[in-house]
Design an enzyme around this catalytic site. Structure first.
Site, PDB file in Angstrom:
ATOM      1  N   ARG A  87      10.549   6.221   3.468  1.00 23.66           N
ATOM      2  CA  ARG A  87      11.028   6.620   2.139  1.00 23.66           C
ATOM      3  C   ARG A  87       9.864   6.765   1.163  1.00 23.66           C
ATOM      4  NH1 ARG A  87      15.207   3.011   3.885  1.00 23.66           N
ATOM      5  NH2 ARG A  87      14.127   1.227   2.973  1.00 23.66           N
ATOM      6  N   ASN A  88       8.867   5.905   1.279  1.00 26.41           N
ATOM      7  CA  ASN A  88       7.717   5.994   0.381  1.00 26.41           C
ATOM      8  C   ASN A  88       6.934   7.283   0.623  1.00 26.41           C
ATOM      9  OD1 ASN A  88       7.674   3.237  -1.045  1.00 26.41           O
ATOM     10  ND2 ASN A  88       7.930   2.688   1.093  1.00 26.41           N
ATOM     11  N   LYS A 109       0.850  -1.300   1.652  1.00 28.53           N
ATOM     12  CA  LYS A 109       0.769   0.008   2.317  1.00 28.53           C
ATOM     13  C   LYS A 109       1.795   0.988   1.772  1.00 28.53           C
ATOM     14  CE  LYS A 109       4.607  -0.715   4.748  1.00 28.53           C
ATOM     15  NZ  LYS A 109       5.824   0.120   4.813  1.00 28.53           N
ATOM     16  N   GLY A 123       5.550  -5.505  10.158  1.00 26.95           N
ATOM     17  CA  GLY A 123       4.783  -4.718  11.110  1.00 26.95           C
ATOM     18  C   GLY A 123       5.163  -3.254  11.033  1.00 26.95           C
ATOM     19  N   ARG A 168      28.654  -6.064  -0.320  1.00 25.13           N
ATOM     20  CA  ARG A 168      29.947  -5.377  -0.220  1.00 25.13           C
ATOM     21  C   ARG A 168      30.895  -6.063   0.768  1.00 25.13           C
ATOM     22  NH1 ARG A 168      25.978  -1.426  -0.031  1.00 25.13           N
ATOM     23  NH2 ARG A 168      25.832  -0.085  -1.868  1.00 25.13           N
ATOM     24  N   GLU A 223      10.186   0.923  -2.014  1.00 27.67           N
ATOM     25  CA  GLU A 223       9.609  -0.234  -2.701  1.00 27.67           C
ATOM     26  C   GLU A 223       8.245   0.068  -3.314  1.00 27.67           C
ATOM     27  OE1 GLU A 223      11.095  -2.851  -3.443  1.00 27.67           O
ATOM     28  OE2 GLU A 223      12.629  -3.345  -1.940  1.00 27.67           O
TER      29      GLU A 223
END
Length: 307
Positions: free
Chosen positions: A229-230, A165, A110, A35, A255
């Site tokens: 978020r996961n 993970k 990490g 953007r 992701e």
């Protein structure tokens, strides 16, 4: 400390956090985003380090754009993206290395929740590369009294720890959303780590890397934080929301949703046993409910802990 010019690709939460860390250390920092008004060509001039913090789906496109601009041969590439490319099953570092075979590529990964980094809470991370001098340069660029950076010679292991993970974090969110308790959470995280090691070994990663900051460390942080978020995807699935509803209002990218599909494809090809990941995949596809996924995991054939 020698002043370095660093270009951050991606102005999201993680990119902004890394930019602030570099600025606090006295480096010249430029930030590129889709953007933004400045061109990549202008921002690339006299850059020492290019750090990618863009989402997985944009990595190859941006790498190709930079490839066409022919950056300086001394430029170090750093990837802080966690994911897998569905078409090739490449990691981000493999994409960057394929585009820039003569440049050092460093993986940064990490237990680093960006909101905590922004609050100057203490944290540690790992930078990994086959080129030790490149890893050391990045280590010096980002290390501070609040952000401790270690080096590691196993970039694929460090990268996969941060990538794999995310799938277990979805399962962890489901576990907490169903209120299954501490025993269940401990079992889930431990057996999830076993799956991460199995997949990593298939890729040539070192087992011990998964017991370090980029593996177990990142796993613990992500599986225990509502900031992830996961984790939120799993937690809200357990609460009865659909994946489409969750993703529509999620700030940023989870992701693990895309990574899960790629991992299941790989595991079936290579005959790798990853039952937790399989159930997360089925849950994301709407094939099972959270309770059914739990039951199928608990009722699997009994066996030794280690084969």
């Amino acid at each position: 400390m020698q002043e370095t010019t660093i270009l951050i690709l991606g102005a999201g939460a993680w990119g902004a956090s890394l930019a602030n860390l570099a600025l606090a250390n006295g480096h010249r920092v430029r930030v590129w985003s889709r953007r933004g008004t400045e061109t990549l060509a202008a921002l690339l001039e006299d850059v020492d380090i290019i750090l990618s913090a863009i989402s997985m789906k944009g990595v190859r496109e941006v790498a190709s754009q930079i490839q066409s601009l022919t950056p300086s041969p001394e430029t170090i590439f750093v990837t802080a993206t966690k994911g897998l490319e569905p078409e090739t099953i490449y990691t981000p570092s493999q994409i960057w290395q394929s585009c820039f075979p003569n440049h050092p590529v460093v993986v940064l990964s990490g237990p680093n929740l960006s909101k905590e980094i922004d609050q100057s809470l203490p944290a540690a991370t790992v930078v990994a590369s086959r080129i030790a001098t490149a890893a050391a340069t990045v280590q010096l660029a980002f290390s501070s009294s609040r952000f401790r950076v270690y080096t590691n010679p196993d970039p694929i292991g460090v990268e996969l720890g941060g990538t794999l993970k995310n799938v277990i974090a979805i399962a962890s969110g489901v576990c907490d959303g169903l209120h299954l308790g501490t025993n269940a959470k401990a079992a889930l995280v431990t057996r999830g780590l076993t799956e991460m090691v199995r997949i990593g070994n298939c890729w040539g990663a070192k087992t011990e890397t998964f017991y370090g900051l980029s593996g177990l460390g990142d796993l613990l942080a992500t599986c225990n934080s509502p900031l992830s978020r996961n984790y939120q995807v799993g937690y809200q699935l357990a609460g009865g929301q659909t994946l489409a509803q969750i993703l529509a209002k999620l700030p940023g990218t989870a992701e693990g949703v895309n990574t899960c599909q790629v991992l299941v494809q790989l595991a079936r090809q290579q005959n790798i046993v990853i039952p937790i990941t399989e159930q997360v995949y089925r849950l994301l596809q709407g094939e099972v409910t959270p309770q059914q996924a739990l039951d199928e995991l608990m009722l699997r054939d009994i066996k030794p802990e280690y084969n």
